[in-house]
Write an enzyme that holds these catalytic residues in place. Structure first.
Site, PDB file in Angstrom:
ATOM      1  N   HIS A   1       0.352   1.134   9.952  1.00 16.53           N
ATOM      2  CA  HIS A   1      -0.738   1.240   9.182  1.00 16.53           C
ATOM      3  C   HIS A   1      -1.712   1.695  10.685  1.00 16.53           C
ATOM      4  O   HIS A   1      -2.976   2.219  10.806  1.00 16.53           O
ATOM      5  CB  HIS A   1      -1.482  -0.174   8.320  1.00 16.53           C
TER       6      HIS A   1
ATOM      7  N   ASP B   1      -0.977  -8.624   1.169  1.00 16.77           N
ATOM      8  CA  ASP B   1       0.384  -8.606   0.360  1.00 16.77           C
ATOM      9  C   ASP B   1       0.479 -10.493   0.737  1.00 16.77           C
ATOM     10  O   ASP B   1       1.137 -10.385  -1.105  1.00 16.77           O
ATOM     11  CB  ASP B   1       1.171  -7.715   0.907  1.00 16.77           C
TER      12      ASP B   1
ATOM     13  N   GLY C   1       0.513  -1.209   0.420  1.00 13.48           N
ATOM     14  CA  GLY C   1      -0.026  -0.579   0.066  1.00 13.48           C
ATOM     15  C   GLY C   1       0.711   1.408   0.606  1.00 13.48           C
ATOM     16  O   GLY C   1       2.229   1.334   0.244  1.00 13.48           O
TER      17      GLY C   1
ATOM     18  N   GLY D   1       1.539   5.369   1.051  1.00 19.24           N
ATOM     19  CA  GLY D   1       1.934   5.925   2.139  1.00 19.24           C
ATOM     20  C   GLY D   1       2.093   5.476   3.245  1.00 19.24           C
ATOM     21  O   GLY D   1       2.705   6.695   4.357  1.00 19.24           O
ATOM     22  N   HIS D   2       3.447   5.157   2.650  1.00 18.41           N
ATOM     23  CA  HIS D   2       4.246   4.584   3.295  1.00 18.41           C
ATOM     24  C   HIS D   2       6.192   5.214   3.011  1.00 18.41           C
ATOM     25  O   HIS D   2       6.833   4.234   3.393  1.00 18.41           O
ATOM     26  CB  HIS D   2       4.775   3.336   3.903  1.00 18.41           C
TER      27      HIS D   2
ATOM     28  N   LYS E   1       6.299  -7.817   2.901  1.00 24.23           N
ATOM     29  CA  LYS E   1       5.904  -7.818   3.818  1.00 24.23           C
ATOM     30  C   LYS E   1       5.092  -8.478   4.787  1.00 24.23           C
ATOM     31  O   LYS E   1       4.528  -8.692   3.872  1.00 24.23           O
ATOM     32  CB  LYS E   1       5.688  -6.203   4.112  1.00 24.23           C
TER      33      LYS E   1
END
Length: 330
Positions: free
Chosen positions: A218, A109, A53, A55-56, A104
């Site tokens: 998250h 994932d 995702g 946002g990282h 990860k």
């Protein structure tokens, strides 16, 4: 909450366009959501693909380039990319030597990369998977079966990337990735909650005088909440958790990582405490990296990752790298 966005539905596509404008050395497909080294596939070289995702950032797209990843698959914010993305990225970097998927340990994932591997294997591409599960804070979190994959992802991507760049075969590249993961442990701390574009407000309640110890990237809950602590106290708590679980051995690679909303002034201060404590406990630090690398949007806080590193791992860490987020030796 104020954000530099046009709207929550277009955040990822808009950001990928900006990445492409800033880094012409990357081939960015904003529709398929795939970021690839422009010189891929490199003849005779094992391909490296990761993703997750958004946002990282800069994980993972910021680590695509010479000496690191060959491709990355950005999903929606905090949401796994889909198998078709992963299969497209794998095909784009396959040069006949096989491809390593660095994954990860989050349920979406893991499942989606497994499906993507099956898709490309039907077309004759050999795939090895390296699973990253370095977070010592909790087991079986909201997103995982087992430990979460966090800061060690950077170590795995850099070190496997260096070995692949040297022309090592598939089994050897995958083996060193697994070795790095097994030698790494991470612990994270949140000072504020994270705000996603879709929600527009903090995703959980964290009072201004409290912190969350063992937070996930998250915003998943950690081990416990406490009243605000000093940097020294936070470093001691985090390193107690890491060193209790870290395999014994020699020197370590150290990552002092910001969660996205922490100034470098504070991260360097925190790093000083990490080095002081490790020195007191007889742990030699071979290399240190400080900065925002495996983030959680605007969350204030930090994580510490330590990796036991022999001479070969240090050599591969030092090897040249040229990506948007990591550059040295070129």
């Amino acid at each position: 909450m104020k954000m530099l966005i046009n709207g929550p539905d277009t955040v990822v596509a808009d950001a990928l366009r900006g990445l492409a404008d800033a880094h012409p050395e990357l081939a960015v497909d904003t529709e398929k959501r795939v970021v690839v080294r422009r010189d891929a596939p490199v003849a005779g070289k094992v391909g490296l693909v990761s993703g997750g995702g958004t946002g990282h950032e800069p994980l993972h797209s910021g680590f695509v380039g010479h000496g690191m990843l060959d491709a990355a698959c950005p999903g929606e914010v905090f949401t796994s990319p889909v198998p078709d993305q992963m299969a497209a990225a794998t095909a784009a970097v396959s040069a006949g030597a096989g491809v390593v998927h660095i994954v990860k340990n989050y349920t979406g994932d893991v499942l989606n990369f497994k499906m993507a591997a099956e898709l490309v294997e039907d077309d004759g591409v050999e795939v090895e998977q390296v699973l990253v599960d370095d977070d010592v804070a909790v087991t079986d979190s909201l997103y995982t079966a087992g430990r979460r994959g966090t800061g060690a992802t950077l170590f795995v991507e850099k070190i496997t990337g260096a070995l692949a760049q040297e022309g090592a075969p598939l089994a050897q590249v995958a083996a060193v990735g697994r070795k790095v993961n097994e030698s790494s442990r991470t612990f994270g701390v949140a000072l504020t909650a994270v705000t996603t574009p879709a929600k527009g407000s903090p995703t959980f309640d964290l009072p201004s005088d409290e912190l969350e110890l063992g937070i996930g990237i998250h915003g998943e809950p950690g081990r416990e909440r406490r009243k605000m602590m000093t940097a020294r106290e936070i470093a001691e708590f985090s390193l107690d958790a890491i060193l209790d679980d870290l395999p014994p051995g020699g020197p370590v690679l150290a990552l002092v990582n910001g969660m996205g909303g922490t100034p470098l002034l504070e991260l360097y201060l925190f790093n000083a405490e990490v080095h002081r404590i490790l020195g007191e406990r007889g742990v030699q630090v071979a290399r240190t990296l400080v900065g925002n690398y495996v983030t959680s949007l605007d969350m204030a806080g930090a994580s510490i990752t330590l990796c036991r590193a022999d001479d070969e791992l240090v050599r591969l860490w030092d090897a040249p790298v040229n990506t948007p987020a990591l550059r040295w030796g070129m």
